[in-house]
Design a protein around this motif. Structure first.
Motif, PDB file in Angstrom:
ATOM      1  N   LEU A   1       0.824  -1.204   0.000  1.00 38.74           N
ATOM      2  CA  LEU A   1       0.000   0.000   0.000  1.00 38.74           C
ATOM      3  C   LEU A   1       0.863   1.261   0.000  1.00 38.74           C
ATOM      4  N   HIS A   2       1.968   1.216   0.684  1.00 39.94           N
ATOM      5  CA  HIS A   2       2.907   2.340   0.690  1.00 39.94           C
ATOM      6  C   HIS A   2       3.402   2.635  -0.720  1.00 39.94           C
ATOM      7  N   ALA A   3       3.765   1.566  -1.440  1.00 40.56           N
ATOM      8  CA  ALA A   3       4.238   1.728  -2.816  1.00 40.56           C
ATOM      9  C   ALA A   3       3.127   2.221  -3.730  1.00 40.56           C
ATOM     10  N   LEU A   4       1.907   1.744  -3.516  1.00 43.48           N
ATOM     11  CA  LEU A   4       0.785   2.183  -4.336  1.00 43.48           C
ATOM     12  C   LEU A   4       0.535   3.681  -4.151  1.00 43.48           C
ATOM     13  N   ASN A   5       0.582   4.158  -2.919  1.00 34.92           N
ATOM     14  CA  ASN A   5       0.431   5.591  -2.676  1.00 34.92           C
ATOM     15  C   ASN A   5       1.528   6.390  -3.375  1.00 34.92           C
ATOM     16  N   PHE A   6       2.736   5.864  -3.336  1.00 33.40           N
ATOM     17  CA  PHE A   6       3.861   6.511  -4.015  1.00 33.40           C
ATOM     18  C   PHE A   6       3.605   6.604  -5.516  1.00 33.40           C
ATOM     19  N   CYS A   7       3.120   5.518  -6.113  1.00 41.57           N
ATOM     20  CA  CYS A   7       2.868   5.514  -7.563  1.00 41.57           C
ATOM     21  C   CYS A   7       1.759   6.474  -7.948  1.00 41.57           C
ATOM     22  N   HIS A   8       0.817   6.716  -7.045  1.00 41.43           N
ATOM     23  CA  HIS A   8      -0.247   7.677  -7.324  1.00 41.43           C
ATOM     24  C   HIS A   8       0.291   9.108  -7.427  1.00 41.43           C
ATOM     25  N   LEU A   9       1.470   9.343  -6.863  1.00 38.49           N
ATOM     26  CA  LEU A   9       2.062  10.672  -6.943  1.00 38.49           C
ATOM     27  C   LEU A   9       2.674  10.951  -8.318  1.00 38.49           C
ATOM     28  N   LEU A  10       2.829   9.931  -9.133  1.00 37.93           N
ATOM     29  CA  LEU A  10       3.584  10.054 -10.382  1.00 37.93           C
ATOM     30  C   LEU A  10       2.657  10.133 -11.592  1.00 37.93           C
ATOM     31  N   PRO A  11       3.072  10.828 -12.641  1.00 40.10           N
ATOM     32  CA  PRO A  11       2.330  10.743 -13.899  1.00 40.10           C
ATOM     33  C   PRO A  11       2.527   9.368 -14.526  1.00 40.10           C
ATOM     34  N   GLY A  12       1.542   8.932 -15.294  1.00 40.20           N
ATOM     35  CA  GLY A  12       1.655   7.637 -15.946  1.00 40.20           C
ATOM     36  C   GLY A  12       0.767   6.594 -15.299  1.00 40.20           C
ATOM     37  N   PRO A  13       0.737   5.377 -15.855  1.00 38.60           N
ATOM     38  CA  PRO A  13      -0.136   4.303 -15.354  1.00 38.60           C
ATOM     39  C   PRO A  13       0.376   3.751 -14.027  1.00 38.60           C
ATOM     40  N   GLU A  14      -0.418   3.927 -12.968  1.00 40.25           N
ATOM     41  CA  GLU A  14       0.053   3.552 -11.643  1.00 40.25           C
ATOM     42  C   GLU A  14       0.258   2.052 -11.492  1.00 40.25           C
ATOM     43  N   ALA A  15      -0.546   1.223 -12.187  1.00 38.91           N
ATOM     44  CA  ALA A  15      -0.386  -0.223 -12.047  1.00 38.91           C
ATOM     45  C   ALA A  15       0.945  -0.682 -12.631  1.00 38.91           C
ATOM     46  N   GLN A  16       1.320  -0.159 -13.800  1.00 36.24           N
ATOM     47  CA  GLN A  16       2.605  -0.519 -14.391  1.00 36.24           C
ATOM     48  C   GLN A  16       3.761  -0.038 -13.520  1.00 36.24           C
ATOM     49  N   GLN A  17       3.611   1.143 -12.944  1.00 37.57           N
ATOM     50  CA  GLN A  17       4.671   1.662 -12.086  1.00 37.57           C
ATOM     51  C   GLN A  17       4.763   0.882 -10.783  1.00 37.57           C
ATOM     52  N   LEU A  18       3.631   0.421 -10.270  1.00 33.22           N
ATOM     53  CA  LEU A  18       3.654  -0.423  -9.076  1.00 33.22           C
ATOM     54  C   LEU A  18       4.380  -1.730  -9.364  1.00 33.22           C
ATOM     55  N   ALA A  19       4.101  -2.339 -10.508  1.00 34.15           N
ATOM     56  CA  ALA A  19       4.804  -3.568 -10.881  1.00 34.15           C
ATOM     57  C   ALA A  19       6.306  -3.314 -10.979  1.00 34.15           C
ATOM     58  N   THR A  20       6.683  -2.189 -11.582  1.00 37.48           N
ATOM     59  CA  THR A  20       8.100  -1.846 -11.714  1.00 37.48           C
ATOM     60  C   THR A  20       8.740  -1.663 -10.347  1.00 37.48           C
ATOM     61  N   TRP A  21       8.051  -0.983  -9.447  1.00 38.98           N
ATOM     62  CA  TRP A  21       8.605  -0.756  -8.113  1.00 38.98           C
ATOM     63  C   TRP A  21       8.796  -2.061  -7.359  1.00 38.98           C
ATOM     64  N   ILE A  22       7.822  -2.961  -7.455  1.00 34.26           N
ATOM     65  CA  ILE A  22       7.946  -4.252  -6.768  1.00 34.26           C
ATOM     66  C   ILE A  22       9.139  -5.026  -7.324  1.00 34.26           C
ATOM     67  N   GLY A  23       9.311  -5.022  -8.649  1.00 38.42           N
ATOM     68  CA  GLY A  23      10.472  -5.673  -9.236  1.00 38.42           C
ATOM     69  C   GLY A  23      11.766  -5.043  -8.750  1.00 38.42           C
ATOM     70  N   TRP A  24      11.803  -3.707  -8.651  1.00 39.78           N
ATOM     71  CA  TRP A  24      12.983  -2.999  -8.152  1.00 39.78           C
ATOM     72  C   TRP A  24      13.283  -3.384  -6.712  1.00 39.78           C
ATOM     73  N   ARG A  25      12.249  -3.487  -5.900  1.00 39.27           N
ATOM     74  CA  ARG A  25      12.449  -3.813  -4.491  1.00 39.27           C
ATOM     75  C   ARG A  25      12.988  -5.224  -4.314  1.00 39.27           C
ATOM     76  N   LEU A  26      12.535  -6.158  -5.163  1.00 40.41           N
ATOM     77  CA  LEU A  26      12.957  -7.544  -5.005  1.00 40.41           C
ATOM     78  C   LEU A  26      14.334  -7.816  -5.591  1.00 40.41           C
ATOM     79  N   HIS A  27      14.635  -7.219  -6.768  1.00 39.69           N
ATOM     80  CA  HIS A  27      15.881  -7.540  -7.453  1.00 39.69           C
ATOM     81  C   HIS A  27      16.585  -6.329  -8.045  1.00 39.69           C
TER      82      HIS A  27
END
Length: 445
Positions: free
Chosen positions: A56-82
């Motif tokens: 949920l923290h990451a989702l709120n962060f993605c809402h702050l950004l321009p662009g598709p939040e779901a794609q950015q959430l997926a990108t952030w999760i990938g960044w966090r893991l690897h």
């Protein structure tokens, strides 16, 4: 949804994570709400790679950004893991399946346009899209308009766009400034949750990571534009496509619905890339594909290059236009994530940013209301006439009664029977075929 204890979290192997990202990419139908729910089930509930609060923290962060939040959430999760490779894999695999499907559908659209059944099919799809946009309007309004100030911003945005044809970027910028100012000096007007205190400063490496990401992805973003400038020049349609969608990538708060009317106005009246009504066709196609709805931009880039192909063949030009649109739409998404991810904790505590986001979301309600009006006029009437004030008003005698019937069916299926978007689109498309609607066929020659 329940919190997952930290001790139960698992760190997957990179190959296992890539397979999960690919699965999500092919199954991510239903717009951002459905896509976020799918990722929550996969990453939080079933695989336990991310805990609830972090998600949920990451989702709120993605809402702050321009662009598709779901794609950015997926990108952030990938960044966090690897790290970088994980974010790149997750972000690309979220987009590529839908982009491939959209490319095929766009090619079918231009090659089958001379067939009567195809035109009839899209009358039903346009009627369904009208119901989908109204549903998005009601959902976002119910969530976003919690105070009189926010409702006033929504109304002002609608009036500015519908009555005065105000530029979309100006509307977004005005909302950003108003929301930031209210959050700083009149936070009660926004009903924002209080900002967390005691924020630890970011680690020193965050500055280096952010600067490196900004330089790298800024160069990636600009690379095709420099190539076009050197080889084709600023007068070529590919330069116009890249420049326009690069601009759009910076102001795309609120997803595809928020910018569609602005995109349609520019593509139809400004550049002459599309004909009236074709934007609804594009959104209908985007609704049937996995991935973010902003893939509708790929459809616009495809048609723009198809119709102004020199010195290429139409197919080669359209393929280049499609790829260029994808590039300048999604390269900025990676830039935002990789540059700002190290600062996520600090951004969560920034009251001004939260206020700006809340105001932009309220403005998006007005923008989508304007889009709903625009769609309704172009779907339900065969002719519009411009007025002295620059507004397009419908010719009442030109009402398209079969389209009205199909739109009524779409609203009934979506709001009364709560049918899914894909089945509803299929039923309305079949209704268009049954009624034998066609109208003037498009000429792509």
């Amino acid at each position: 949804m329940t919190d997952v204890p930290d001790a139960s979290l698992k760190i997957p192997a990179f190959g296992e994570a890539v397979r999960a990202y690919a699965r999500i990419g092919w199954l991510s139908f239903g717009g951002p709400a459905g896509q976020i729910a799918l990722m929550h089930r996969e990453f939080v509930d079933e695989r336990r790679w991310v805990d609830e609060s972090t998600f949920l923290h990451a989702l709120n962060f993605c809402h702050l950004l321009p662009g598709p939040e779901a794609q950015q959430l997926a990108t952030w999760i990938g960044w966090r893991l690897h790290g970088f490779r994980g974010g790149l894999a997750a972000g690309l695999l979220f987009v590529i399946p839908g982009a491939l499907v959209m490319l095929g559908l766009s090619l079918l659209y231009v090659t089958a346009a001379g067939l009567g059944w195809f035109a009839a099919l899209f009358v039903g799809i346009k009627a369904a899209v009208l119901a989908i946009v109204v549903q998005a309007l009601l959902r976002i309004a119910g969530r976003a308009l919690q105070t009189p100030l926010l409702r006033g911003i929504a109304v002002a945005s609608f009036v500015a766009l519908a009555a005065f044809a105000a530029p979309f970027p100006l509307v977004v910028l005005s909302a950003l400034v108003a929301g930031w100012a209210a959050a700083r000096w009149r936070p009660g007007w926004m009903k924002l949750a209080p900002a967390k205190n005691g924020a630890a400063p970011p680690r020193r490496s965050a500055w280096r990571e952010s600067l490196t990401a900004a330089l790298l992805w800024g160069a990636i973003w600009a690379a095709p534009m420099l190539l076009i400038l050197v080889t084709l020049g600023r007068d070529h349609v590919l330069w116009d496509i890249g420049a326009f969608f690069s601009q759009l990538a910076v102001v795309t708060f609120g997803g595809a619905y928020a910018v569609l009317a602005y995109m349609a106005q520019a593509a139809v009246s400004g550049f002459g890339w599309l004909r009236p009504g074709e934007m609804a066709d594009g959104l209908g196609l985007a609704e049937t594909t996995p991935g973010p709805l902003i893939l509708v931009t790929q459809f616009v880039g495809f048609l723009a290059a198809w119709r102004d192909a020199a010195p290429f063949t139409p197919f080669v030009a359209a393929l280049l236009g499609s790829l260029l649109t994808l590039w300048v739409t999604f390269a900025p998404c990676f830039l935002w994530i990789f540059a700002f991810a190290p600062w996520i904790d600090r951004l969560e505590r920034a009251a001004g940013l939260k206020g700006a986001l809340a105001a932009v979301t309220a403005a998006v309600v007005g923008v989508i209301a304007n889009l709903s009006l625009w769609f309704a006029l172009h779907v339900l009437f065969r002719r519009l006439e411009p007025t002295a004030g620059g507004l397009d008003l419908p010719v009442l005698a030109s009402v398209d009664w079969p389209a009205v019937l199909l739109a009524g069916l779409a609203f009934l299926l979506l709001f009364r029977f709560r049918l899914g978007i894909i089945p509803m689109l299929a039923i309305c498309a079949a209704g268009g075929l049954i009624l034998g609607l066609g109208g003037p066929l498009l000429d792509f020659a």
